[in-house]
Design a protein around this motif. Structure first.
Motif, PDB file in Angstrom:
ATOM      1  N   GLU A 136      -7.545 -14.174   5.065  1.00 26.21           N
ATOM      2  CA  GLU A 136      -6.022 -14.247   4.487  1.00 26.21           C
ATOM      3  C   GLU A 136      -6.715 -13.419   3.050  1.00 26.21           C
ATOM      4  O   GLU A 136      -5.827 -12.552   2.231  1.00 26.21           O
ATOM      5  CB  GLU A 136      -5.630 -15.173   3.654  1.00 26.21           C
ATOM      6  CG  GLU A 136      -4.745 -15.835   2.668  1.00 26.21           C
ATOM      7  CD  GLU A 136      -4.391 -17.254   2.428  1.00 26.21           C
ATOM      8  OE1 GLU A 136      -4.052 -16.758   1.628  1.00 26.21           O
ATOM      9  OE2 GLU A 136      -5.387 -18.663   2.734  1.00 26.21           O
ATOM     10  N   ALA A 137      -7.735 -13.885   3.372  1.00 24.22           N
ATOM     11  CA  ALA A 137      -9.023 -12.564   1.630  1.00 24.22           C
ATOM     12  C   ALA A 137      -7.994 -11.329   1.750  1.00 24.22           C
ATOM     13  O   ALA A 137      -8.392 -10.598   0.709  1.00 24.22           O
ATOM     14  CB  ALA A 137     -10.145 -13.603   1.450  1.00 24.22           C
ATOM     15  N   PHE A 138      -8.360 -10.913   3.261  1.00 24.43           N
ATOM     16  CA  PHE A 138      -8.780  -9.589   3.416  1.00 24.43           C
ATOM     17  C   PHE A 138      -7.040  -8.490   3.565  1.00 24.43           C
ATOM     18  O   PHE A 138      -6.992  -7.874   2.476  1.00 24.43           O
ATOM     19  CB  PHE A 138      -8.733  -9.408   4.858  1.00 24.43           C
ATOM     20  CG  PHE A 138      -8.644  -7.849   5.251  1.00 24.43           C
ATOM     21  CD1 PHE A 138     -10.284  -7.024   4.938  1.00 24.43           C
ATOM     22  CD2 PHE A 138      -7.677  -7.341   6.139  1.00 24.43           C
ATOM     23  CE1 PHE A 138     -10.186  -5.243   5.922  1.00 24.43           C
ATOM     24  CE2 PHE A 138      -7.902  -5.626   6.040  1.00 24.43           C
ATOM     25  CZ  PHE A 138      -8.852  -4.860   5.945  1.00 24.43           C
ATOM     26  N   HIS A 139      -6.045  -9.432   4.079  1.00 25.97           N
ATOM     27  CA  HIS A 139      -4.630  -8.717   3.438  1.00 25.97           C
ATOM     28  C   HIS A 139      -4.005  -9.273   2.723  1.00 25.97           C
ATOM     29  O   HIS A 139      -3.523  -8.836   1.634  1.00 25.97           O
ATOM     30  CB  HIS A 139      -4.008  -9.373   4.585  1.00 25.97           C
ATOM     31  CG  HIS A 139      -4.284  -9.002   5.863  1.00 25.97           C
ATOM     32  ND1 HIS A 139      -4.335  -8.077   6.475  1.00 25.97           N
ATOM     33  CD2 HIS A 139      -5.514 -10.182   7.091  1.00 25.97           C
ATOM     34  CE1 HIS A 139      -4.429  -8.012   8.124  1.00 25.97           C
ATOM     35  NE2 HIS A 139      -5.240  -9.182   8.133  1.00 25.97           N
ATOM     36  N   ARG A 140      -4.662 -10.663   1.805  1.00 26.07           N
ATOM     37  CA  ARG A 140      -3.748 -10.175   0.139  1.00 26.07           C
ATOM     38  C   ARG A 140      -4.898  -9.282  -0.733  1.00 26.07           C
ATOM     39  O   ARG A 140      -4.433  -8.694  -1.838  1.00 26.07           O
ATOM     40  CB  ARG A 140      -5.048 -12.086  -0.379  1.00 26.07           C
ATOM     41  CG  ARG A 140      -4.370 -12.075  -1.764  1.00 26.07           C
ATOM     42  CD  ARG A 140      -4.394 -13.772  -2.317  1.00 26.07           C
ATOM     43  NE  ARG A 140      -4.004 -14.707  -0.840  1.00 26.07           N
ATOM     44  CZ  ARG A 140      -3.048 -14.887  -1.275  1.00 26.07           C
ATOM     45  NH1 ARG A 140      -2.311 -14.411  -2.026  1.00 26.07           N
ATOM     46  NH2 ARG A 140      -2.505 -15.555   0.036  1.00 26.07           N
ATOM     47  N   THR A 141      -6.565  -8.727  -0.529  1.00 27.04           N
ATOM     48  CA  THR A 141      -6.845  -8.146  -1.465  1.00 27.04           C
ATOM     49  C   THR A 141      -6.356  -6.173  -0.513  1.00 27.04           C
ATOM     50  O   THR A 141      -6.017  -5.526  -1.757  1.00 27.04           O
ATOM     51  CB  THR A 141      -8.095  -7.567  -1.462  1.00 27.04           C
ATOM     52  OG1 THR A 141      -8.611  -8.988  -1.382  1.00 27.04           O
ATOM     53  CG2 THR A 141      -8.619  -6.832  -2.229  1.00 27.04           C
ATOM     54  N   LEU A 142      -5.726  -6.324   0.120  1.00 22.96           N
ATOM     55  CA  LEU A 142      -5.153  -5.097   0.962  1.00 22.96           C
ATOM     56  C   LEU A 142      -3.581  -4.713  -0.112  1.00 22.96           C
ATOM     57  O   LEU A 142      -3.478  -3.795  -0.584  1.00 22.96           O
ATOM     58  CB  LEU A 142      -4.942  -5.295   2.319  1.00 22.96           C
ATOM     59  CG  LEU A 142      -4.324  -3.645   3.273  1.00 22.96           C
ATOM     60  CD1 LEU A 142      -4.953  -2.722   3.163  1.00 22.96           C
ATOM     61  CD2 LEU A 142      -3.938  -4.066   4.229  1.00 22.96           C
ATOM     62  N   ILE A 143      -3.076  -5.635   0.250  1.00 22.25           N
ATOM     63  CA  ILE A 143      -1.590  -5.938  -0.568  1.00 22.25           C
ATOM     64  C   ILE A 143      -2.151  -5.916  -2.459  1.00 22.25           C
ATOM     65  O   ILE A 143      -1.382  -4.869  -2.455  1.00 22.25           O
ATOM     66  CB  ILE A 143      -0.944  -7.558  -0.738  1.00 22.25           C
ATOM     67  CG1 ILE A 143      -0.585  -7.182   1.049  1.00 22.25           C
ATOM     68  CG2 ILE A 143       0.047  -7.270  -1.342  1.00 22.25           C
ATOM     69  CD1 ILE A 143       0.518  -6.105   1.561  1.00 22.25           C
ATOM     70  N   ARG A 144      -3.460  -6.535  -2.660  1.00 26.51           N
ATOM     71  CA  ARG A 144      -3.598  -6.482  -3.938  1.00 26.51           C
ATOM     72  C   ARG A 144      -3.190  -4.887  -4.784  1.00 26.51           C
ATOM     73  O   ARG A 144      -3.856  -4.271  -5.612  1.00 26.51           O
ATOM     74  CB  ARG A 144      -4.569  -7.298  -4.575  1.00 26.51           C
ATOM     75  CG  ARG A 144      -5.020  -7.091  -6.292  1.00 26.51           C
ATOM     76  CD  ARG A 144      -5.760  -7.802  -6.734  1.00 26.51           C
ATOM     77  NE  ARG A 144      -7.466  -7.890  -6.060  1.00 26.51           N
ATOM     78  CZ  ARG A 144      -8.236  -6.444  -5.583  1.00 26.51           C
ATOM     79  NH1 ARG A 144      -7.802  -5.760  -6.710  1.00 26.51           N
ATOM     80  NH2 ARG A 144      -9.261  -7.566  -4.987  1.00 26.51           N
ATOM     81  N   LEU A 145      -4.620  -4.252  -3.399  1.00 26.74           N
ATOM     82  CA  LEU A 145      -5.017  -3.125  -4.082  1.00 26.74           C
ATOM     83  C   LEU A 145      -3.866  -2.381  -4.058  1.00 26.74           C
ATOM     84  O   LEU A 145      -3.767  -0.311  -4.236  1.00 26.74           O
ATOM     85  CB  LEU A 145      -5.800  -2.363  -2.976  1.00 26.74           C
ATOM     86  CG  LEU A 145      -7.771  -3.597  -3.171  1.00 26.74           C
ATOM     87  CD1 LEU A 145      -8.301  -2.411  -1.997  1.00 26.74           C
ATOM     88  CD2 LEU A 145      -8.049  -3.235  -4.000  1.00 26.74           C
ATOM     89  N   SER A 146      -2.373  -2.226  -3.241  1.00 24.94           N
ATOM     90  CA  SER A 146      -1.644  -1.190  -3.089  1.00 24.94           C
ATOM     91  C   SER A 146      -0.526  -1.464  -4.421  1.00 24.94           C
ATOM     92  O   SER A 146       0.028  -0.375  -4.817  1.00 24.94           O
ATOM     93  CB  SER A 146      -0.543  -1.971  -1.977  1.00 24.94           C
ATOM     94  OG  SER A 146      -0.107  -3.248  -2.721  1.00 24.94           O
ATOM     95  N   ASP A 147      -1.090  -1.799  -5.309  1.00 24.19           N
ATOM     96  CA  ASP A 147      -0.660  -1.948  -6.596  1.00 24.19           C
ATOM     97  C   ASP A 147       0.719  -1.663  -6.936  1.00 24.19           C
ATOM     98  O   ASP A 147       1.346  -1.311  -7.463  1.00 24.19           O
ATOM     99  CB  ASP A 147      -1.515  -1.154  -7.820  1.00 24.19           C
ATOM    100  CG  ASP A 147      -1.004  -0.515  -9.389  1.00 24.19           C
ATOM    101  OD1 ASP A 147      -0.732  -2.309  -9.325  1.00 24.19           O
ATOM    102  OD2 ASP A 147      -0.295   0.424  -9.556  1.00 24.19           O
ATOM    103  N   HIS A 148       1.615  -2.969  -6.054  1.00 20.46           N
ATOM    104  CA  HIS A 148       2.973  -3.633  -5.958  1.00 20.46           C
ATOM    105  C   HIS A 148       3.441  -4.219  -5.949  1.00 20.46           C
ATOM    106  O   HIS A 148       3.498  -5.358  -5.218  1.00 20.46           O
ATOM    107  CB  HIS A 148       3.562  -2.849  -4.531  1.00 20.46           C
ATOM    108  CG  HIS A 148       5.010  -2.398  -4.562  1.00 20.46           C
ATOM    109  ND1 HIS A 148       5.507  -2.946  -4.725  1.00 20.46           N
ATOM    110  CD2 HIS A 148       5.878  -1.452  -4.601  1.00 20.46           C
ATOM    111  CE1 HIS A 148       6.949  -3.126  -4.629  1.00 20.46           C
ATOM    112  NE2 HIS A 148       7.142  -1.059  -4.054  1.00 20.46           N
ATOM    113  N   GLN A 149       3.878  -4.719  -7.802  1.00 21.73           N
ATOM    114  CA  GLN A 149       4.214  -6.174  -8.249  1.00 21.73           C
ATOM    115  C   GLN A 149       5.093  -7.375  -7.108  1.00 21.73           C
ATOM    116  O   GLN A 149       5.255  -8.077  -6.535  1.00 21.73           O
ATOM    117  CB  GLN A 149       4.562  -6.480  -9.030  1.00 21.73           C
ATOM    118  CG  GLN A 149       3.528  -6.058 -10.300  1.00 21.73           C
ATOM    119  CD  GLN A 149       3.480  -6.674 -11.484  1.00 21.73           C
ATOM    120  OE1 GLN A 149       4.972  -6.350 -11.904  1.00 21.73           O
ATOM    121  NE2 GLN A 149       2.634  -6.359 -12.838  1.00 21.73           N
ATOM    122  N   LEU A 150       6.643  -6.629  -6.772  1.00 18.81           N
ATOM    123  CA  LEU A 150       7.217  -6.866  -5.395  1.00 18.81           C
ATOM    124  C   LEU A 150       6.478  -7.469  -5.188  1.00 18.81           C
ATOM    125  O   LEU A 150       6.670  -8.461  -4.029  1.00 18.81           O
ATOM    126  CB  LEU A 150       8.483  -6.378  -6.156  1.00 18.81           C
ATOM    127  CG  LEU A 150       9.819  -6.763  -4.937  1.00 18.81           C
ATOM    128  CD1 LEU A 150      10.059  -8.076  -5.771  1.00 18.81           C
ATOM    129  CD2 LEU A 150      10.923  -5.647  -5.579  1.00 18.81           C
TER     130      LEU A 150
END
Length: 222
Positions: A136-150
């Motif tokens: 979960e930490a991996f994928h949460r970080t992946l999404i965070r790095l995409s820099d897209h709030q929605l």
């Protein structure tokens, strides 16, 4: 002169604490789909009154993890085959988008290596729960790095169910080392700025979650 003021102690409302405890039990598979949620029994187990249990269950129903059945009874919402398939499909859409945005903006992805290491250590120790947490930490970080709030908001809601599916699936004969080993190649592709490979690997990884019979963790009566 140094600031000698102290931050106030924050008291988390009991209902929120109970909701977090029950939410964790559901998404880690400790409370399995279809399990009845009886206020009196839960209050006794958690050593609290029924009021915070009732409040917590309502919060979980708002999350889509709990449902009301006949005679106003509450239970952990069963996963249908269709839900499992659709959740896996949406995960792939979200994470492919994240990979494309990361590569388009040239975002550094070094932060993904720490959860990769944590997954490898959890797999070596045979610790399924720790592996799911690191995943979960991996994928949460992946999404965070995409820099897209929605995207981050939508993914956070979806991941409650993804976490639940992973935990239930991992109760089956799943090689934890294989799960952990799927992630470093994704990071390597991102660091190499290889869009085609990155998209293919994250898509294959999402497909792997659905590479089992959904009925094995879905409601048996369906």
């Amino acid at each position: 002169m140094a600031d000698s003021t102290l931050d106030p102690i924050e008291r988390t409302p009991l209902g929120i604490q109970v909701a977090e405890r029950l939410r964790s039990a559901i998404v880690t598979g400790k409370l399995r789909p279809g399990t009845a949620l009886v206020e009196t029994a839960l209050a006794e187990q958690l050593n609290v009154s029924r009021a915070p249990i009732r409040e917590a269950i309502q919060d979980l129903e708002n999350d889509g993890l709990v449902e009301t059945v006949a005679y106003r009874r509450k239970r952990v919402k069963p996963l249908t085959v269709r839900e499992v398939v659709e959740i896996c499909e949406m995960r792939q859409v979200f994470e492919v988008m994240a990979v494309r945005r990361i590569l388009h903006h040239g975002t550094a992805v070094g932060a993904l290596w720490a959860p990769c290491t944590a997954m490898e250590e959890a797999a070596a120790a045979g610790d399924r729960e720790a592996l799911v947490t690191a995943d979960e930490a991996f994928h949460r970080t992946l999404i965070r790095l995409s820099d897209h709030q929605l995207l981050a908001q939508l993914w956070a809601g979806l991941y409650l169910r993804i976490h639940q599916i992973m935990s239930l699936r991992n109760d089956l004969e799943v090689d934890l080392a294989d799960i952990a080993g799927n992630h470093p190649p994704i990071v390597n592709a991102l660091e190499d700025k290889d869009v085609e490979l990155g998209v293919r690997l994250i898509s294959e990884h999402a497909d792997a979650l659905a590479d089992f019979d959904p009925a094995s963790i879905a409601e048996h009566s369906e």
